[in-house]
Design a protein around this motif. Structure first.
Motif, PDB file in Angstrom:
ATOM      1  N   ASP A   9      39.367  37.649  44.069  1.00  0.00           N
ATOM      2  CA  ASP A   9      39.933  38.987  44.068  1.00  0.00           C
ATOM      3  C   ASP A   9      38.796  40.006  43.908  1.00  0.00           C
ATOM      4  O   ASP A   9      37.903  39.825  43.089  1.00  0.00           O
ATOM      5  CB  ASP A   9      40.940  39.125  42.916  1.00  0.00           C
ATOM      6  N   ASN A  35      38.648  42.840  42.543  1.00  0.00           N
ATOM      7  CA  ASN A  35      38.574  43.549  41.257  1.00  0.00           C
ATOM      8  C   ASN A  35      38.636  42.614  40.059  1.00  0.00           C
ATOM      9  O   ASN A  35      37.990  42.858  39.041  1.00  0.00           O
ATOM     10  CB  ASN A  35      39.706  44.578  41.169  1.00  0.00           C
ATOM     11  N   LYS A  36      39.407  41.533  40.183  1.00  0.00           N
ATOM     12  CA  LYS A  36      39.580  40.616  39.056  1.00  0.00           C
ATOM     13  C   LYS A  36      38.622  39.434  39.106  1.00  0.00           C
ATOM     14  O   LYS A  36      38.525  38.673  38.140  1.00  0.00           O
ATOM     15  CB  LYS A  36      41.024  40.106  39.028  1.00  0.00           C
ATOM     16  N   ILE A  71      39.966  33.519  40.440  1.00  0.00           N
ATOM     17  CA  ILE A  71      41.190  33.103  39.750  1.00  0.00           C
ATOM     18  C   ILE A  71      41.480  31.660  40.122  1.00  0.00           C
ATOM     19  O   ILE A  71      41.649  31.329  41.304  1.00  0.00           O
ATOM     20  CB  ILE A  71      42.374  34.011  40.124  1.00  0.00           C
ATOM     21  N   PRO A 130      42.182  33.942  35.446  1.00  0.00           N
ATOM     22  CA  PRO A 130      40.819  34.398  35.754  1.00  0.00           C
ATOM     23  C   PRO A 130      39.775  33.475  35.122  1.00  0.00           C
ATOM     24  O   PRO A 130      39.935  33.003  34.003  1.00  0.00           O
ATOM     25  CB  PRO A 130      40.756  35.788  35.129  1.00  0.00           C
ATOM     26  N   LYS A 151      35.448  33.344  35.005  1.00  0.00           N
ATOM     27  CA  LYS A 151      34.124  33.817  35.412  1.00  0.00           C
ATOM     28  C   LYS A 151      33.269  32.601  35.774  1.00  0.00           C
ATOM     29  O   LYS A 151      33.086  31.690  34.965  1.00  0.00           O
ATOM     30  CB  LYS A 151      33.466  34.606  34.287  1.00  0.00           C
ATOM     31  N   PRO A 198      34.047  42.570  35.584  1.00  0.00           N
ATOM     32  CA  PRO A 198      35.038  41.590  36.046  1.00  0.00           C
ATOM     33  C   PRO A 198      35.086  41.450  37.553  1.00  0.00           C
ATOM     34  O   PRO A 198      35.521  40.402  38.066  1.00  0.00           O
ATOM     35  CB  PRO A 198      36.364  42.129  35.487  1.00  0.00           C
ATOM     36  N   TYR A 199      34.657  42.476  38.298  1.00  0.00           N
ATOM     37  CA  TYR A 199      34.719  42.365  39.760  1.00  0.00           C
ATOM     38  C   TYR A 199      33.695  41.372  40.310  1.00  0.00           C
ATOM     39  O   TYR A 199      33.807  40.920  41.455  1.00  0.00           O
ATOM     40  CB  TYR A 199      34.548  43.739  40.410  1.00  0.00           C
TER      41      TYR A 199
END
Length: 906
Positions: free
Chosen positions: A322, A324-325, A328, A333, A335, A574-575
């Motif tokens: 995603d 922006n997030k 996933i 989510p 990282k 987060p993006y």
């Protein structure tokens, strides 16, 4: 022709026996005829052909001619890399050319009704196989697997001569054309002999096993599985068969099955598809829980007899990227933080064992990493097998790096074929999430015109299209390199589903903070584009240490500061879906001349798999279990001076990395206090005393205690130096440096240079050498492995003084001419306002030690050459508290000194 070939081979084997002894020859023949590993799947047998090869470098391309060459053939086992030592020598360049391998194998008459194949996990970069003198096939590309059928070329019940030609020469039609890594050659991965029945899963399907598994639907409640297979009938009659597939869980318990009846005509390759596998309440695959099912697919005849069998791993997961997030996985989510990896090992080149490959992935898992960019080409199959098992999410790519051949259809065809081979070989690995291609295509300093960008775009579209055709489920990515406008105009940002950025602000760029600025600007311009940091890193040599680290000094401390900055910035955004540190392990890059020549040392681990400090930083950020690490525990020998006559210690900083809130540090059992951990780091000023210093970093978690321990041997220099004359041993100085050099082999540290002060030591004048923005030369220094010692230099030092106690000393001076004549003139002109200096084209000077004429008319360039290590030693008696003065006087140009040491011998 076959009889002639065999007689020639026996001629060379006989010559070998005369030189190497009959006993060794017997061992060679035994290992030639038998394999190391044999295993079976159904009626398929698979055995390695790794032992007992003969090897010979030669650019002769014709088989008979090369066998007539008189040079000795070397006995080797596979994996074998014929550039294994090239990265370790002092010569620029490495062998790029042809090489030959041969061995004999016995094929039993029981193979009468079977098909026989040779499967190569890789050979760099063009490989041709001959069986009994006849070509069985040719493969182009150095990193993907391939297979040749050799059934019709074999002699049953007899010995067969297997000969392989491998060539890693530069070829404008074969990527990679250029890159910051060495293209080493050889049969550097495993080679297998495979036998099957006449009806079998297709072994000639671009390096795959002929079975392809996908998961159309995966949720927490259910998962569906679809299976495609290619089956070949090499018999003379049509065959009615049953394709039977079973899925079992990690414990071997049956989950679901399906069978399909098929009739296959002779000579036909039949495509089958099995749908409708359903798995309720699936155990999902993730880095925290890398759960694997097994899919076993069989071919049985009309009577139910097993004919062939293939097993594949199955990991059930769903994911997306995603803008922006970030990333996933299974609806949550995650990282992604991991590394890039190349396939090199010290003194082995490309030729790693499976165990060594797997160990790298285990080290990544222990570090806490959850992802791996397999750079810049497919690696050994053992890598993805380990990623599947350990829960490492992988991106994998084809080796198009820096630039393309715009005018070659063969280049384009080879690129597309590599994409097909990549996907088909690794289609069934649940750890693979992204297919990538075209690394840093605008980063080779070649001028780029609009037509060049159009060529890039056209090829990128073709590759992206074929990747999606081969695999509709995974994402595609292009790793770009900072020049936003160029990659935008070439369409390399918009085309793939994920944009990758290789960013080195704070290393090649001046400011660390430019990283965040670049990424935030990109995200504003492309708010709907998922993005990953595909590369970032800074070079570090474990021998180089600095308390004032700076860009390009190759100190561990600068690498630490670099990664501390990047990790914090990445975690705060987060993006950014994920980031891959460059690199996990140091690797060979022949043109490089950094602290270690021919090596890109941006790794978190050395070529010998020694962990650098930054590895522990990543552990602190990524490990979920409590951890604490004394980052510089590998710096086992330190030196330093007492600050005053009253002190019998020297304070130096020690960094602790931890994922806990507070650290307490003990020295020799005494607490130095507690520190709050900020951004996974705490720094203590440690008062090191002369001798052994035991450090203990301690965290308390309730009643549990975790700690890390380091023992530092410290050499304390008194102030003044003659305070305790009986105990004075030596001083080693890395002249003109801002960093110390830890010589682990000789158990000493060459200290940071300093100006002279009474009672101590240092230079009286001059300036440090700089190569532009770099604090050290980028030249490889001949006749030494201690490059960091010779790549720094004090220019026009006047003199060095050492206020040592009376005694007999060995004074060693170390020189290297770092400049060419043109550079000398420029440097000399900048050093002084003397109008005559800029005319000097030579550097000639004298050196006196305590007034004695030690060196006269020293002309480093003329007498020894440029960039050559030149050491001298001198024995001197010091009396009447005069200490030692080493004086430099110019005859032409200005004097220089790269390192010096004073060692008391009595």
């Amino acid at each position: 022709m076959k009889t002639e070939l065999t007689s020639l081979l026996y001629h060379y084997i006989s010559a070998y026996s005369r030189e190497k002894s009959l006993i060794r020859l017997s061992l060679f023949l035994i290992f030639s005829f038998f394999s190391v590993t044999v295993f079976a799947q159904g009626n398929r047998s698979i055995q390695t052909l790794n032992a007992g090869w003969k090897f010979h470098k030669s650019n002769t391309s014709e088989l008979q001619a090369v066998l007539r060459e008189k040079e000795d053939w070397e006995q080797v086992n596979l994996p074998h890399c014929f550039n294994a030592e090239d990265g370790e020598d002092e010569k620029y360049g490495y062998y790029r050319g042809g090489a030959w391998y041969f061995k004999e194998i016995s094929i039993d008459s029981s193979y009468q009704n079977q098909r026989v194949f040779m499967y190569f996990e890789a050979a760099n970069q063009v490989c041709e196989l001959f069986v009994n003198g006849v070509s069985a096939g040719k493969h182009i590309g150095g990193y993907t697997s391939f297979c040749f059928e050799i059934t019709s070329l074999l002699k049953l019940g007899a010995k067969n001569v297997i000969t392989v030609r491998v060539d890693n020469s530069h070829n404008e039609n074969i990527p990679p054309l250029d890159a910051d890594f060495s293209f080493m050659g050889g049969l550097y991965r495993d080679v297998y002999l495979i036998t099957t029945n006449n009806v079998h899963f297709d072994l000639l399907n671009n390096g795959s096993n002929g079975v392809f598994i996908e998961t159309p639907t995966v949720t927490e409640q259910t998962a569906t599985v679809r299976l495609r297979a290619t089956i070949k009938n090499d018999g003379k009659a049509k065959q009615k068969i049953l394709q039977y597939t079973r899925i079992t869980d990690a414990g071997g318990k049956m989950v679901t099955t399906k069978s399909t009846a098929v009739t296959i005509l002779p000579g036909q390759i039949y495509q089958t598809e099995q749908n409708g596998f359903s798995i309720p309440n699936p155990h999902l695959w993730s880095p925290d829980s890398p759960y694997l099912y097994t899919v076993t697919t069989e071919i049985r005849d009309s009577k139910g007899h097993l004919i062939d069998q293939i097993s594949n791993p199955l990991g059930l997961r769903w994911y997306t990227f995603d803008a922006n997030k970030g990333f996933i996985l299974n609806g949550k989510p995650l990282k992604l933080i991991g590394v890039n990896r190349h396939q090199y090992y010290s003194h082995q080149g490309f030729a790693l064992s499976n165990e060594q490959h797997v160990h790298d992935i285990e080290l990544l898992k222990q570090m806490g990493g959850n992802c791996l960019r397999i750079a810049h080409y497919p690696h050994d199959p053992a890598i993805l097998e380990a990623c599947d098992r350990l829960g490492i999410i992988a991106t994998e790519e084809i080796p198009i790096v820096n630039y393309i051949n715009e005018n070659s259809n063969d280049f384009r065809s080879n690129c597309l074929n590599m994409a097909v081979e990549l996907v088909r070989r690794d289609y069934n690995h649940p750890s693979v999430f992204v297919w990538a291609y075209m690394n840093e295509m605008l980063n080779n300093n070649k001028p780029k015109k609009p037509e060049n960008l159009r060529h890039l775009n056209k090829l990128a579209i073709s590759i992206d299209s074929i990747l999606h055709k081969e695999d509709k489920n995974r994402f595609t990515m292009i790793p770009n390199a900072e020049w936003f406008e160029g990659y935008r105009d070439a369409g390399l940002i918009d085309l793939p589903q994920i944009c990758g950025w290789n960013i080195y602000e704070g290393w090649y760029g001046e400011k660390l903070s430019d990283f965040e600025q670049f990424m935030d600007t990109f995200h504003k311009k492309y708010p709907n584009k998922p993005v990953m940091i595909t590369e970032y890193g800074a070079g570090a040599d474990p021998r180089v240490r600095s308390f004032a680290p700076e860009r390009f000094d190759f100190s561990m401390e600068y690498q630490n500061a670099y990664h501390e900055h990047y990790l914090k910035a990445i975690m705060e955004r987060p993006y950014i879906a994920g980031a891959f540190a460059w690199a996990f392990v140091d690797f060979f890059a022949e043109p490089r001349v950094d602290a270690t020549p021919h090596v890109n040392n941006k790794g978190l681990i050395t070529l010998d798999r020694e962990l650098k400090d930054s590895y522990f930083l990543y552990q602190a950020y990524l490990q979920k279990s409590p951890m604490v690490s004394i980052a510089s525990k590998g710096w086992e020998q330190r030196e330093g001076s007492a600050a005053s006559m009253e002190e019998d210690f020297c304070k130096q900083p020690v960094t602790i990395y931890s994922n806990q809130l507070e650290i307490e540090l003990f020295l020799q059992g005494k607490s130095l206090g507690k520190k709050t951990v900020v951004n996974n780091k705490a720094v203590f000023e440690v008062p090191f005393a002369n001798g052994s210093n035991l450090l203990e970093a301690v965290c308390k978690i309730g009643s549990n205690v975790i700690k890390d321990v380091a023992t530092i041997q410290f050499r304390l220099w008194d102030f003044p130096l003659n305070k305790h004359p009986e105990s004075f041993p030596f001083i080693h100085v890395n002249a003109g440096s801002n960093y110390s050099y830890y010589d682990k082999k000789n158990h000493c540290t060459w200290m940071v240079d300093q100006p002279y002060s009474r009672g101590s030591w240092g230079y009286t004048s001059g300036k440090r050498y700089r190569a532009g923005s770099r604090p050290a030369s980028q030249r490889e220094i001949s006749c030494t492995k201690d490059e960091p010692l010779y790549q720094t230099q004090q220019i026009d030092p006047g003199s060095y003084r050492f206020d040592v106690p009376d005694g007999t000393y060995e004074v060693s001076l170390y020189f290297a001419e770092l400049l060419s004549e043109a550079q000398m003139q420029k440097s000399l002109y900048n050093l002084t306002a003397d109008a005559t200096v800029d005319k000097a084209v030579k550097r000639i000077f004298n050196v006196d030690i305590n007034g004695y004429p030690f060196l006269r008319n020293l002309n480093l360039k003329e007498q020894y050459g440029e960039a050559v290590a030149v050491p001298f030693k001198y024995i001197i008696d010091v009396r009447d508290s005069k200490g030692i003065e080493i004086k430099f006087s110019a005859l032409a140009g200005v004097p220089v000194i790269n390192a010096l040491s004073v060692v008391r011998i009595k």
